[in-house]
Motif scaffolding. Structure first.
Motif, PDB file in Angstrom:
ATOM      1  N   HIS B  42       0.838  -1.200   0.000  1.00 17.45           N
ATOM      2  CA  HIS B  42       0.000   0.000   0.000  1.00 17.45           C
ATOM      3  C   HIS B  42       0.874   1.251   0.000  1.00 17.45           C
ATOM      4  O   HIS B  42       1.792   1.368   0.803  1.00 17.45           O
ATOM      5  N   ILE B  43       0.562   2.168  -0.914  1.00 14.79           N
ATOM      6  CA  ILE B  43       1.350   3.382  -1.051  1.00 14.79           C
ATOM      7  C   ILE B  43       0.451   4.570  -0.750  1.00 14.79           C
ATOM      8  O   ILE B  43      -0.551   4.786  -1.433  1.00 14.79           O
ATOM      9  N   LEU B  44       0.790   5.269   0.324  1.00 19.00           N
ATOM     10  CA  LEU B  44      -0.063   6.357   0.794  1.00 19.00           C
ATOM     11  C   LEU B  44       0.515   7.690   0.338  1.00 19.00           C
ATOM     12  O   LEU B  44       1.667   8.000   0.632  1.00 19.00           O
ATOM     13  N   VAL B  45      -0.290   8.487  -0.362  1.00 23.48           N
ATOM     14  CA  VAL B  45       0.211   9.737  -0.941  1.00 23.48           C
ATOM     15  C   VAL B  45      -0.766  10.862  -0.663  1.00 23.48           C
ATOM     16  O   VAL B  45      -1.979  10.644  -0.582  1.00 23.48           O
ATOM     17  N   TYR B  46      -0.224  12.052  -0.485  1.00 26.35           N
ATOM     18  CA  TYR B  46      -0.983  13.296  -0.377  1.00 26.35           C
ATOM     19  C   TYR B  46      -1.852  13.432  -1.623  1.00 26.35           C
ATOM     20  O   TYR B  46      -1.349  13.361  -2.744  1.00 26.35           O
ATOM     21  N   GLY B  47      -3.166  13.600  -1.404  1.00 26.62           N
ATOM     22  CA  GLY B  47      -4.073  13.597  -2.551  1.00 26.62           C
ATOM     23  C   GLY B  47      -4.181  14.944  -3.241  1.00 26.62           C
ATOM     24  O   GLY B  47      -4.648  15.914  -2.658  1.00 26.62           O
ATOM     25  N   ASP B  48      -3.716  15.045  -4.467  1.00 25.95           N
ATOM     26  CA  ASP B  48      -3.910  16.255  -5.271  1.00 25.95           C
ATOM     27  C   ASP B  48      -3.755  15.911  -6.746  1.00 25.95           C
ATOM     28  O   ASP B  48      -3.741  14.729  -7.127  1.00 25.95           O
ATOM     29  N   ALA B  49      -3.629  16.925  -7.573  1.00 29.62           N
ATOM     30  CA  ALA B  49      -3.620  16.697  -9.015  1.00 29.62           C
ATOM     31  C   ALA B  49      -2.429  15.845  -9.464  1.00 29.62           C
ATOM     32  O   ALA B  49      -2.500  15.135 -10.465  1.00 29.62           O
ATOM     33  N   GLN B  56       0.110   6.390 -12.686  1.00 34.60           N
ATOM     34  CA  GLN B  56       0.759   5.872 -13.895  1.00 34.60           C
ATOM     35  C   GLN B  56       1.912   4.943 -13.517  1.00 34.60           C
ATOM     36  O   GLN B  56       2.062   3.849 -14.054  1.00 34.60           O
ATOM     37  N   LEU B  57       2.729   5.375 -12.537  1.00 39.36           N
ATOM     38  CA  LEU B  57       3.889   4.577 -12.155  1.00 39.36           C
ATOM     39  C   LEU B  57       3.478   3.271 -11.498  1.00 39.36           C
ATOM     40  O   LEU B  57       4.117   2.236 -11.700  1.00 39.36           O
ATOM     41  N   GLN B  64       4.947  -5.363 -14.135  1.00 39.73           N
ATOM     42  CA  GLN B  64       6.185  -6.121 -14.081  1.00 39.73           C
ATOM     43  C   GLN B  64       6.368  -6.886 -12.779  1.00 39.73           C
ATOM     44  O   GLN B  64       7.297  -7.660 -12.649  1.00 39.73           O
ATOM     45  N   SER B  65       5.480  -6.670 -11.788  1.00 41.87           N
ATOM     46  CA  SER B  65       5.732  -7.269 -10.481  1.00 41.87           C
ATOM     47  C   SER B  65       4.649  -8.273 -10.101  1.00 41.87           C
ATOM     48  O   SER B  65       3.480  -8.109 -10.462  1.00 41.87           O
ATOM     49  N   LYS B  66       5.071  -9.306  -9.359  1.00 49.89           N
ATOM     50  CA  LYS B  66       4.105 -10.289  -8.881  1.00 49.89           C
ATOM     51  C   LYS B  66       3.304  -9.707  -7.722  1.00 49.89           C
ATOM     52  O   LYS B  66       2.103  -9.870  -7.631  1.00 49.89           O
ATOM     53  N   VAL B  67       4.029  -9.009  -6.812  1.00 50.64           N
ATOM     54  CA  VAL B  67       3.351  -8.328  -5.719  1.00 50.64           C
ATOM     55  C   VAL B  67       2.790  -7.021  -6.270  1.00 50.64           C
ATOM     56  O   VAL B  67       3.526  -6.212  -6.826  1.00 50.64           O
ATOM     57  N   LYS B  68       1.481  -6.822  -6.122  1.00 48.88           N
ATOM     58  CA  LYS B  68       0.862  -5.635  -6.698  1.00 48.88           C
ATOM     59  C   LYS B  68       0.895  -4.466  -5.712  1.00 48.88           C
ATOM     60  O   LYS B  68       0.934  -4.660  -4.488  1.00 48.88           O
ATOM     61  N   GLU B 340      11.945  -2.535  -5.589  1.00 48.77           N
ATOM     62  CA  GLU B 340      11.714  -2.447  -7.037  1.00 48.77           C
ATOM     63  C   GLU B 340      10.879  -1.220  -7.374  1.00 48.77           C
ATOM     64  O   GLU B 340      11.128  -0.517  -8.349  1.00 48.77           O
ATOM     65  N   PHE B 341       9.860  -0.958  -6.525  1.00 44.53           N
ATOM     66  CA  PHE B 341       8.985   0.185  -6.766  1.00 44.53           C
ATOM     67  C   PHE B 341       9.776   1.495  -6.677  1.00 44.53           C
ATOM     68  O   PHE B 341       9.619   2.404  -7.494  1.00 44.53           O
ATOM     69  N   LEU B 342      10.662   1.576  -5.680  1.00 45.86           N
ATOM     70  CA  LEU B 342      11.418   2.818  -5.488  1.00 45.86           C
ATOM     71  C   LEU B 342      12.330   3.094  -6.685  1.00 45.86           C
ATOM     72  O   LEU B 342      12.582   4.239  -7.034  1.00 45.86           O
TER      73      LEU B 342
END
Lengths: 318, 435
Positions: B42-49, B56-57, B64-68, B340-342
């Motif tokens: 889970h990737i938590l991000v400040y919500g804006d435009a 996209q990323l 490309q990854s098995k773990v989503k 991998e995500f980073l």
């Protein structure tokens, strides 16, 4: 059915209740006091959302907690810090000041407007309907609106420098407090006007008729009949104002953010800053509890002084 | 019915309430144990435009990854408060957005975050592909905790070309030239510098730059490390004196505390020619493009902050928001997937997408794509500033722990408008919590 039989029947039931379950009068007895169960929904809600949080806050006020690690018992540290904290002492005074100013400005205004609006003339009905509009808007929206209207460069002050000078309304303590009082007055006077309008309409007309026969003019009628008749409404409305004043938060958050400096940091806002800006939940809880204590004492004093608890009728002798 | 007969009901009501209460509090206390694992990160991000790019990323990553990966957002101003609530709970994310520095220090102290040393040892590019002045601002106690994930936002000195021309001055390169320009613009009846003092963080920018120019980045760092004497030093007093002089010279007019940036107050002053300058983060440019497109195209100028003669700070030092960062929770169950995500945060796709929405990434491959930026000239100017800056000071309110911000803002505002004198300001800054 004669009165006599009714009386006898009730006596019978006291001796042997529910002998005949289908008897109509079985229900009549129950009307005396509703069962405790009826209070359960309200009691549960009050307990869950008022008492339990209050107790948790009281516990937290003796701990340090940043919301991350477990709370640590800190004894009286938070409380000691609090009473050495000039901002807190100032915030209590500011809360009281804002409340007193609010009551002092709104009460006369809303009594006059309410009594005026109580008349049945058509123009008054239309005007009071329009005047009711601010109450329908959310506090946040109203604050944002006034912030824009009072902008020093693009708002009213820019056009009326004879009144506002350089328009630095939010840069000085006195003017910032003035703005806060003004905006709450603008928004909440209609509510109190409504209370007084209803109350003024409930004043028996015979009183005015009698006064007219005795030769009392409009002003005398207002001071000697209307005002005394409104006594209970005045107290109700003032208690609402005091509670509202002590818990003012949104106007401060949007209009001044407690500034300039700490000049309009009232207690409720200070509590918010401590909890949700500084993540010092211990101190914030202490501030919150202190606010509860102060508000309780003030409302007790008000109820005592005004004789509201005795609920004397304004209809005596009528 | 007697009182005694009612007692059982009271007990039932009370018991029900208690049961409810216990079950409620049961939900709140679960902490420490690893999150409810649904096999995803889970990737938590400040919500804006800007979430467009993050989405996209993540889509690229999921291919490309098995773990989503899943993107969770918290909108706007509530971000930090909600993050604080959620980060030590079962719902904690694996990776989260932050501002580096003081914004993650409490989490590091609470032992919640994973130092990225191991990731970097396996993939050195996770460090070397970023500009060092930016990467370093997410280091805590000498260990890296964050990977830059959006655009850099240095504070720049903006001006209205028309106003400067009318007053017969050039964009100032030195402090003395600035003082001269202030006098000349004031003589024309225009407020020399627009300032959204009501927001308070715009006022802070003046302190950040002057302390850096006069004393160098070391003084603030010392103060941040707990050396309270730093605030009393001669350099500190010199910077404060310069601020005092500038305010007293009427550079900001008199009603700056009633003006805000956030409600378009100060940008409009600059755009409509009612003010000559504004010191503001690089977002001023897009703000003006949205609100006053004509002005942004024709008359909006920008320079670096003026130099101070005899000052110890390098003339190319910057202050501002270095970037936003992704930090990783220690208890994540998929560290390999997270690593991998980073890595995607320095990919060409990332750079192109960020430039496309007007952000300026801080990766070493950014210059390759600058021509494709929304405003290539402006992007290039900023990138070169950041690349060359020997020091990039993270905004003070973000460098200090969160608990200091409110008191810091108050002291800043009060010194600026004259409510606090030099001594009072120094005392207030010394009283700020540093750890």
């Amino acid at each position: 059915m004669s009165t006599k039989t009714l009386v006898r029947n009730e006596q019978d039931e006291e001796i042997a209740p529910r002998t005949t379950p289908t008897d109509r009068r079985d229900g009549v007895v129950g009307v005396g006091r509703p069962g405790f169960g009826w209070a359960a929904p309200a009691a549960v809600f009050f307990g869950l959302f008022a008492l339990v949080p209050l107790i948790l806050v009281a516990v937290l006020s003796f701990a340090t907690w940043n919301g991350l690690s477990d709370p640590e018992f800190a004894g009286l540290d938070n409380w000691k810090k609090l009473f050495d904290d000039p901002v807190l002492i100032q915030s209590l005074w500011l809360s009281v000041l804002l409340t007193v100013l609010g009551v002092a400005v709104q009460t006369p205004l809303s009594i006059l407007l309410g009594v005026w609006a109580a008349g049945h003339q058509r123009n008054r009905a239309i005007l009071s309907a329009i005047y009711f509009v601010p109450l329908l808007l959310s506090v946040a929206a109203v604050s944002v609106l006034w912030r824009a209207v009072l902008d020093p460069n693009f708002g009213v002050p820019a056009q009326a420098s004879w009144l506002f000078g350089d328009g630095n309304l939010f840069g000085h303590q006195a003017s910032a407090i003035g703005v806060l009082v003004f905006v709450s007055t603008w928004q909440f006077t209609p509510l109190h006007t409504l209370i007084y309008q209803g109350a003024a309409r409930a004043v028996p007309q015979v009183l005015y008729q009698a006064a007219q026969i005795d030769g009392a003019g409009t002003v005398r009628q207002f001071f000697h009949i209307t005002l005394p008749q409104l006594r209970n409404s005045i107290i109700t409305s003032m208690i609402l104002m005091v509670v509202g004043g002590l818990t003012t938060f949104d106007t401060v958050l949007i209009l001044t953010q407690g500034g300039p400096g700490t000049d309009t940091t009232i207690s409720a806002y200070y509590m918010y800053q401590k909890a949700f800006k500084s993540f010092d939940y211990g101190t914030a809880s202490a501030v919150g509890l202190l606010l509860v204590l102060v508000a309780t004492v003030i409302s007790l004093v008000m109820v005592r002084l005004s004789g509201y608890d005795k609920m004397r009728s304004t209809m005596e002798g009528l | 019915m007697t009182l005694r007969a009612r007692m059982p009901r009271t007990a039932i009501v009370g018991g029900a309430a208690l049961a409810l209460l216990l079950s409620l509090s049961g939900c709140g206390t679960g902490s420490g144990t690893a999150g409810s694992d649904d096999g995803k990160i889970h990737i938590l991000v400040y919500g804006d435009a800007a979430n467009k790019v993050e989405k996209q990323l993540i889509a690229t990553f999921n291919k490309q990854s098995k773990v989503k990966a899943v993107l969770d957002t918290i909108p706007g101003a509530d971000y930090q408060a909600k993050l604080q609530t959620v980060i030590n709970s079962k719902q904690a994310p694996d990776v989260f957005f932050n501002w580096g520095g003081g914004s993650i220090k409490p989490f590091v102290d609470a032992d919640l975050l994973m130092p990225l040393d191991d990731f970097i040892a396996k993939d050195p590019e996770l460090k070397t592909r970023f500009l060092p002045s930016v990467f370093n601002s997410a280091e805590i106690d000498g260990k890296p905790y964050g990977v830059p994930m959006r655009g850099t936002q240095p504070v720049l000195f903006f001006h209205n070309k028309q106003v400067l021309e009318d007053a017969g001055v050039k964009p100032p390169k030195t402090w003395d030239e600035l003082l001269h320009a202030v006098k000349a613009i004031k003589a024309k009846g225009v407020t020399p510098i627009a300032l959204g003092g009501g927001d308070r963080w715009p006022t802070l920018m003046w302190f950040e730059y002057l302390f850096d120019r006069v004393a160098g980045p070391g003084l603030f760092q010392k103060a941040l490390d707990g050396d309270k004497a730093a605030w009393e030093s001669a350099d500190s007093k010199k910077a404060l004196g310069m601020i005092r002089d500038l305010v007293d010279a009427g550079a900001f007019g008199t009603n700056f505390d009633s003006v805000k940036f956030t409600d378009q107050g100060s940008p409009t002053l600059l755009a409509t020619g009612k003010a000559g300058f504004e010191l503001m983060g690089s977002w001023e440019y897009s703000t003006q493009q949205d609100a006053h497109p004509e002005f942004a195209k024709k008359d909006l100028g920008y320079t670096a902050f003026p130099t101070v003669k005899g000052g110890k700070g390098d003339a190319s030092d910057l202050v501002g928001n270095t970037n936003n960062f992704y930090s990783v929770l220690k208890k994540t169950e998929h560290p390999e997937a997270v690593a991998e995500f980073l890595k995607l945060q320095y990919s060409d796709e990332f750079v192109k997408a960020q430039l496309g929405i007007g952000n300026l990434p801080t990766t070493t491959n950014t210059p390759l794509f600058l021509q494709k930026a929304a405003s290539p000239g402006y992007a290039k100017f900023q990138y070169e500033l950041v690349e060359k800056a020997p020091a990039f000071q993270l905004s003070w309110d973000q460098a200090y722990p969160q608990s200091a911000a409110t008191s810091m803002y108050q002291a800043i505002q009060q010194f600026f408008n004259g409510q606090l004198d030099e001594g009072g300001f120094i005392k207030a800054m010394q009283a700020l919590p540093t750890s």
